[in-house]
Structures are given as C-alpha cells and as structure tokens.
Design a protein around this motif. Structure first.
Motif, PDB file in Angstrom:
ATOM      1  N   ASN A 108       0.795  -1.238   0.000  1.00  0.00           N
ATOM      2  CA  ASN A 108       0.000   0.000   0.000  1.00  0.00           C
ATOM      3  C   ASN A 108       0.822   1.280   0.000  1.00  0.00           C
ATOM      4  OD1 ASN A 108      -2.122  -1.703   0.083  1.00  0.00           O
ATOM      5  ND2 ASN A 108      -2.709  -1.265   2.200  1.00  0.00           N
TER       6      ASN A 108
ATOM      7  N   ASN B 286     -10.962  -2.698  -9.095  1.00  0.00           N
ATOM      8  CA  ASN B 286     -11.197  -2.631  -7.658  1.00  0.00           C
ATOM      9  C   ASN B 286     -10.992  -4.003  -7.054  1.00  0.00           C
ATOM     10  OD1 ASN B 286     -11.850   0.152  -7.189  1.00  0.00           O
ATOM     11  ND2 ASN B 286     -13.726  -0.211  -8.337  1.00  0.00           N
ATOM     12  N   ILE B 287     -10.205  -4.063  -5.990  1.00  0.00           N
ATOM     13  CA  ILE B 287      -9.986  -5.315  -5.282  1.00  0.00           C
ATOM     14  C   ILE B 287     -10.262  -5.050  -3.816  1.00  0.00           C
ATOM     15  CG2 ILE B 287      -8.288  -7.074  -4.630  1.00  0.00           C
ATOM     16  CD1 ILE B 287      -6.869  -6.269  -7.356  1.00  0.00           C
ATOM     17  N   ALA B 288     -11.203  -5.815  -3.240  1.00  0.00           N
ATOM     18  CA  ALA B 288     -11.622  -5.628  -1.846  1.00  0.00           C
ATOM     19  C   ALA B 288     -11.939  -4.152  -1.575  1.00  0.00           C
ATOM     20  CB  ALA B 288     -10.549  -6.151  -0.892  1.00  0.00           C
ATOM     21  N   GLU B 289     -12.691  -3.570  -2.501  1.00  0.00           N
ATOM     22  CA  GLU B 289     -13.166  -2.190  -2.394  1.00  0.00           C
ATOM     23  C   GLU B 289     -12.046  -1.158  -2.377  1.00  0.00           C
ATOM     24  OE1 GLU B 289     -16.119  -1.826   0.702  1.00  0.00           O
ATOM     25  OE2 GLU B 289     -17.179  -3.589  -0.068  1.00  0.00           O
ATOM     26  N   ARG B 290     -10.885  -1.551  -2.868  1.00  0.00           N
ATOM     27  CA  ARG B 290      -9.784  -0.592  -2.977  1.00  0.00           C
ATOM     28  C   ARG B 290      -9.470  -0.377  -4.451  1.00  0.00           C
ATOM     29  NH1 ARG B 290      -5.708  -1.206   1.953  1.00  0.00           N
ATOM     30  NH2 ARG B 290      -5.611   0.997   1.477  1.00  0.00           N
TER      31      ARG B 290
ATOM     32  N   TYR C 108      -7.306   0.144  -7.617  1.00  0.00           N
ATOM     33  CA  TYR C 108      -5.978  -0.173  -8.166  1.00  0.00           C
ATOM     34  C   TYR C 108      -5.910   0.242  -9.627  1.00  0.00           C
ATOM     35  CZ  TYR C 108      -4.612  -3.249  -4.282  1.00  0.00           C
ATOM     36  OH  TYR C 108      -4.259  -3.748  -3.064  1.00  0.00           O
TER      37      TYR C 108
END
Ligand SMILES: *[C@@H]1O[C@H](CO)[C@@H](O)[C@H](O)[C@H]1NC(C)=O
Ligand SMILES: *[C@@H]1O[C@H](CO)[C@@H](O)[C@H](O)[C@H]1NC(C)=O
Length: 173
Positions: free
Chosen positions: A103, A151-155, A157
């Motif tokens: 991150n 989007n991966i796990a609501e993040r 990218y």
C-alpha cells in the motif's frame, strides 16, 4: 466603570488577534491540500506472462512457438521512497503472474518501478530454459504500462502490464 470598558476592549482585541491568526493559518495551509489529486491516487497491481522460447528461435527476439513457463520468479522493485519497495511472485501453470504492490506504493510513483523475470523456476529444468532474455527489457528491467483501473476488496488499483518476458532455451539450432 472606566477599567471594565478597557478590560472589555482588551478581550475584544485578543479575540480579534486569535481570529486573525486562525484565518491566516487556514489560508496558508489551503494550497497544500489537493483533494482532486488525492482522489485519483490508486494502488498498484502488476501482471504479465513469462515464456520459454522455442529452440528454433533461440537468441532471436520473438515468442513464436514459445511455451508458457510455470513457477518462474518475477521481481518488482520501486524507488518510490528512500528504502523503496521490492516484491516477488511466481507464474502459474499458464505462465501468468499477478501481484498487488504494498500500500505504500501508489500510482504517483509507478514510474520509479521496474520489473524483471529473475528465475526460470523448476519447470525450466526439464526444458532447459535457463537464460533470461532481454525481450521487453526482461533483464535490464521493464517499465510499468498502465492498462486499466480495477477494484480489489473495495480498494482502487491501476493494473499495470509488463513483458511478456522470456527465458532462452539452452539448445543449438
Ligand atoms: C533505484 O535506485 C538505485 C540507486 O540509484 C538504482 O541502482 C536502482 O536501479 C533503482 N531501481 C529502480 C527499480 O529503478
Ligand atoms: C526498455 O528500455 C529502454 C532503454 O532503457 C527504454 O527506452 C524503454 O522505454 C524500455 N521499455 C520498457 C517497456 O521498459
């Protein structure tokens, strides 16, 4: 009577000064905040393929008749901060790799990153694909090319692509 008026004036003056202080601070701080830019900052995901080149085209810059290489190691290194970020991953049975960078690396610093195919892995032993190829900067380090937002796990990218990378077969044509 006179002293209380002066006292009141003093308080008023102090109040005014502190208001001015707060105001000036706010004004001087505002150019540092860039909400629009912050919103477009995303995390970094990297994907690509690693192949074993065909004996027929050993030493030639082509993936004609190349086969996907399973278990090859791909390294990502970034100079986004003084200490930087490095990570490795391995290709699956289709020669495909996918990694999520830590991150602390955001899309702002993607241009400080390079990726390499560092190790051909155990599958190469049977096909003797042992020498890294410079194809697509596979030995000197490839720059990341943005391909799409995901989007991966609501993040949020940005998925970057590198390669395809390859290893040269140890064979004579
Ligand atoms: C990071 O910086 C070091 C020192 O300048 C350099 O040797 C290295 O190649 C850089 N890494 C990347 C991924 O650009
Ligand atoms: C490959 O390396 C060359 C020379 O450093 C550079 O100009 C080019 O943009 C690089 N391409 C990729 C995909 O990394």
């Amino acid at each position: 009577m006179g002293t209380s008026v002066i006292k009141a004036l003093k308080y008023l003056l102090l109040f005014n000064i502190s208001l001015t202080f707060i105001y000036t601070n706010e004004v001087s701080a505002s150019p540092v905040t860039l909400p629009a830019a912050k919103m477009s900052r995303r995390l970094v995901a990297v994907q690509g393929m690693v192949y074993c080149k065909s004996c027929k085209y050993s030493g030639i810059n082509t993936l004609l008749e190349a086969s996907p290489l399973q278990g090859a190691t791909v390294k990502l290194a970034c100079n986004n901060t003084k200490r930087g970020v490095t990570m490795e991953t391995k290709t699956d049975k289709n020669g495909y790799f996918f990694m999520l960078a830590p991150n602390k690396l955001t899309t702002y610093a993607f241009h400080t990153c390079r990726a390499w195919a560092t190790n051909p892995g155990p599958a190469a032993a049977t096909v003797t694909c042992t020498v890294p190829s410079q194809l697509n900067n596979g030995t000197t380090g490839a720059m990341l090319k943005p391909s799409k937002s995901i989007n991966i796990a609501e993040r949020g990218y940005v998925l970057f692509s590198v390669g395809p990378f390859a290893f040269e077969p140890a064979c004579t044509r």
